[in-house]
Design a protein around this motif. Sequence first.
Motif, PDB file in Angstrom:
ATOM      1  N   ARG A 111      -1.511  12.384   0.762  1.00  0.00           N
ATOM      2  CA  ARG A 111      -2.034  13.591   0.056  1.00  0.00           C
ATOM      3  C   ARG A 111      -2.236  14.655   0.955  1.00  0.00           C
ATOM      4  O   ARG A 111      -1.699  15.835   0.710  1.00  0.00           O
ATOM      5  CB  ARG A 111      -3.271  13.369  -0.697  1.00  0.00           C
ATOM      6  N   LEU A 112      -2.736  14.458   2.354  1.00  0.00           N
ATOM      7  CA  LEU A 112      -2.731  15.597   3.214  1.00  0.00           C
ATOM      8  C   LEU A 112      -1.328  16.361   3.563  1.00  0.00           C
ATOM      9  O   LEU A 112      -1.170  17.329   3.427  1.00  0.00           O
ATOM     10  CB  LEU A 112      -3.527  15.083   4.195  1.00  0.00           C
ATOM     11  N   ARG A 167       8.355   5.222  13.296  1.00  0.00           N
ATOM     12  CA  ARG A 167       9.090   6.129  14.306  1.00  0.00           C
ATOM     13  C   ARG A 167       9.153   7.569  13.471  1.00  0.00           C
ATOM     14  O   ARG A 167       8.996   8.472  14.157  1.00  0.00           O
ATOM     15  CB  ARG A 167      10.460   5.538  14.533  1.00  0.00           C
ATOM     16  N   LEU A 168       9.448   7.359  12.295  1.00  0.00           N
ATOM     17  CA  LEU A 168       9.650   8.621  11.640  1.00  0.00           C
ATOM     18  C   LEU A 168       8.280   9.359  11.297  1.00  0.00           C
ATOM     19  O   LEU A 168       8.223  10.491  11.408  1.00  0.00           O
ATOM     20  CB  LEU A 168      10.189   8.338  10.225  1.00  0.00           C
ATOM     21  N   GLU A 169       7.241   8.528  11.355  1.00  0.00           N
ATOM     22  CA  GLU A 169       5.750   9.057  11.027  1.00  0.00           C
ATOM     23  C   GLU A 169       5.586  10.060  12.538  1.00  0.00           C
ATOM     24  O   GLU A 169       5.206  11.200  12.712  1.00  0.00           O
ATOM     25  CB  GLU A 169       4.804   8.144  11.012  1.00  0.00           C
ATOM     26  N   GLU A 170       5.749   9.291  13.595  1.00  0.00           N
ATOM     27  CA  GLU A 170       5.438  10.009  14.725  1.00  0.00           C
ATOM     28  C   GLU A 170       6.075  10.969  14.986  1.00  0.00           C
ATOM     29  O   GLU A 170       5.801  12.180  15.641  1.00  0.00           O
ATOM     30  CB  GLU A 170       5.248   9.006  15.844  1.00  0.00           C
ATOM     31  N   TRP A 171       7.536  10.930  14.632  1.00  0.00           N
ATOM     32  CA  TRP A 171       8.285  12.302  14.898  1.00  0.00           C
ATOM     33  C   TRP A 171       8.020  13.435  14.144  1.00  0.00           C
ATOM     34  O   TRP A 171       7.936  14.483  14.666  1.00  0.00           O
ATOM     35  CB  TRP A 171       9.852  11.674  14.221  1.00  0.00           C
ATOM     36  N   ILE A 172       7.450  12.930  12.816  1.00  0.00           N
ATOM     37  CA  ILE A 172       6.791  14.364  12.076  1.00  0.00           C
ATOM     38  C   ILE A 172       5.557  14.780  12.682  1.00  0.00           C
ATOM     39  O   ILE A 172       5.373  16.099  12.804  1.00  0.00           O
ATOM     40  CB  ILE A 172       6.874  13.770  10.505  1.00  0.00           C
ATOM     41  N   TYR A 173       4.706  14.108  13.071  1.00  0.00           N
ATOM     42  CA  TYR A 173       3.571  14.646  13.661  1.00  0.00           C
ATOM     43  C   TYR A 173       3.639  15.506  14.862  1.00  0.00           C
ATOM     44  O   TYR A 173       3.072  16.132  15.007  1.00  0.00           O
ATOM     45  CB  TYR A 173       2.634  13.111  13.952  1.00  0.00           C
ATOM     46  N   ARG A 189       0.929  -1.192   0.125  1.00  0.00           N
ATOM     47  CA  ARG A 189       0.021  -0.076   0.038  1.00  0.00           C
ATOM     48  C   ARG A 189       0.887   1.074   0.020  1.00  0.00           C
ATOM     49  O   ARG A 189       1.932   1.065   0.314  1.00  0.00           O
ATOM     50  CB  ARG A 189      -0.966  -0.136   1.253  1.00  0.00           C
ATOM     51  N   CYS A 190       0.262   2.207  -0.560  1.00  0.00           N
ATOM     52  CA  CYS A 190       1.035   3.561  -0.355  1.00  0.00           C
ATOM     53  C   CYS A 190       0.919   4.286   0.907  1.00  0.00           C
ATOM     54  O   CYS A 190       0.125   3.905   1.924  1.00  0.00           O
ATOM     55  CB  CYS A 190      -0.024   4.518  -1.094  1.00  0.00           C
ATOM     56  N   TYR A 191       2.073   4.474   1.463  1.00  0.00           N
ATOM     57  CA  TYR A 191       2.363   4.792   2.818  1.00  0.00           C
ATOM     58  C   TYR A 191       2.565   6.393   2.829  1.00  0.00           C
ATOM     59  O   TYR A 191       2.548   6.984   2.009  1.00  0.00           O
ATOM     60  CB  TYR A 191       3.726   4.099   3.390  1.00  0.00           C
ATOM     61  N   PRO A 192       2.245   6.803   4.270  1.00  0.00           N
ATOM     62  CA  PRO A 192       1.807   8.487   4.352  1.00  0.00           C
ATOM     63  C   PRO A 192       3.169   9.083   3.879  1.00  0.00           C
ATOM     64  O   PRO A 192       3.023  10.408   3.367  1.00  0.00           O
ATOM     65  CB  PRO A 192       1.732   8.539   5.818  1.00  0.00           C
ATOM     66  N   ASN A 202      -7.093   5.691  12.061  1.00  0.00           N
ATOM     67  CA  ASN A 202      -7.067   4.739  10.932  1.00  0.00           C
ATOM     68  C   ASN A 202      -8.498   5.244  10.042  1.00  0.00           C
ATOM     69  O   ASN A 202      -9.166   4.315   9.341  1.00  0.00           O
ATOM     70  CB  ASN A 202      -7.290   3.231  11.431  1.00  0.00           C
ATOM     71  N   GLN A 203      -8.865   6.407  10.144  1.00  0.00           N
ATOM     72  CA  GLN A 203     -10.155   6.701   9.669  1.00  0.00           C
ATOM     73  C   GLN A 203      -9.841   6.980   7.966  1.00  0.00           C
ATOM     74  O   GLN A 203     -10.903   6.926   6.990  1.00  0.00           O
ATOM     75  CB  GLN A 203     -10.515   8.129  10.022  1.00  0.00           C
ATOM     76  N   ILE A 204      -8.469   7.397   7.597  1.00  0.00           N
ATOM     77  CA  ILE A 204      -8.329   7.358   6.194  1.00  0.00           C
ATOM     78  C   ILE A 204      -7.182   6.650   5.831  1.00  0.00           C
ATOM     79  O   ILE A 204      -6.594   6.147   6.702  1.00  0.00           O
ATOM     80  CB  ILE A 204      -7.854   9.003   5.844  1.00  0.00           C
ATOM     81  N   THR A 205      -6.972   6.216   4.652  1.00  0.00           N
ATOM     82  CA  THR A 205      -5.895   5.414   4.033  1.00  0.00           C
ATOM     83  C   THR A 205      -4.635   6.091   4.042  1.00  0.00           C
ATOM     84  O   THR A 205      -4.482   7.380   4.251  1.00  0.00           O
ATOM     85  CB  THR A 205      -6.276   4.814   2.644  1.00  0.00           C
ATOM     86  N   GLY A 206      -3.534   5.165   3.716  1.00  0.00           N
ATOM     87  CA  GLY A 206      -2.279   5.770   3.629  1.00  0.00           C
ATOM     88  C   GLY A 206      -2.193   6.728   2.579  1.00  0.00           C
ATOM     89  O   GLY A 206      -1.160   7.688   2.689  1.00  0.00           O
TER      90      GLY A 206
END
Length: 465
Positions: free
Chosen positions: A440-441, A331-337, A286-289, A431-435
Amino acid sequence: MKIAAAYIRVSTDGQLEYSPDSQLKVVRDYAQKNGMLLPESFIFQEEEGISGKQAEKRPAFMRMIGMAKQKPKPFDCILLWKFSRFARSRRDSIVYKTMLRKQLGIDVISVTEQLGDDKLSLLLEAVIEAMDEYYSINLAEEVKRGMLEKVSRGEPVTPPAYGYRIQEKRYIPNSETAPVVRWMFEQRAQGISCKEIAQQLNEMGIPTARGLRWEARAVEYLLQNPVYIGKIRWNPHRSSGRQETQQPSMLTEGNHKPLVDLALWAEVQNQQNRRIRRERQCLPKRCYPLRGLVFCSSCGAPLVKSARNALQCCGYAHGNCTISHYIPNQRLEEWIYCTLDADLSLQNLQMAPIPHVNPESLLHLQVEREKKKLERLRDAYEAGAETLEDYCREKARLQARLTTLTADMKRLSFPSVAHKPINISSLLRSNQITGQEKNRLLHTIFKRIVFDSTKNHLDCYYQTV
């Protein structure tokens, strides 16, 4: 006095063509005898070996056509040694001659096949074009037939692979690069990855056959080439490069000395097959964030998702970057958030309610837009701005898009949507929206994110209004 242009092209037909200088001399003589002015700036000459099959692959030809479209027209006619120099394809010949003669008022003249303006001359020119196209197709078939015969005898039909040179119609081991090939096979048989082999070659200052730096895929391609066990592989259906093809390749015994033995070759192929199986099993589906958003601070290449659900520098994976930027994806996702929360206080920032728009009306507008694109495409083709091949391809794409939109209008139902504020930070973590939707967001918020693994640091560059 008429102003003329000249188009000169020599392909690979050997002695059947005049040299560029000879063609130009004949054209100059014709221009002088007929009272035409031929400026040096209007002489368009291709590099030797350029085929006349496709106009788009002839730089000088396309430059001449582009200049002919200028207003006022820069020249009154185009002089050729033969009509075959203009095009080997009837399609290109018809499209460009029609545009030049009827729309731009520029004649196309063959100085050795002089024709008039009567109906018989029109027929003769069409016959000449058909004969030129037949000659081109027949020549290609004869060349392919000759190459098939050479391959069946074990003779080379392509430039020598790395580690060889050609002498007396056979591959001869190159004393400088052949040991490098054997070393690469030995390293891979010991379990050293293609990326690590490429890095070692670059560190030792050993270039590729073209003088470039090694990449993992170049090493992988070399290790799968059966030329190194004394065979000749050739695919008559593939033009060049390493692209995949559905057609089978020919594989025959060559007349050259192998650089590696069969046992070493078999072990390397087993290593390669095991790696491919592992990658296919772990390949992300799947496409990842963070896709296309995070870049390496050392070489500027994007960080891509690896089989271990982590990100790694694309350049490092190919052996071009010397610094690893491996980091677990989560880990990188949470860092960016968290960076978003700190920089923009997104805990209190909410998305504004979206004005209600009827989705059916939007689909209707898209259908009308695609129809207008079709009309503009037809006008561009009739004006000569598009080739027949490009026109047919783009028309098919637009018609397929129209069919899909029309089907959507008939199939979909459009329930009313209640609009309410949404917390962006919570949305990204949920998990309300897909990766793909998260990706895109994030792209609407960030221009790019640069990760420095040596300093454990992120540089975030936001989109500006």
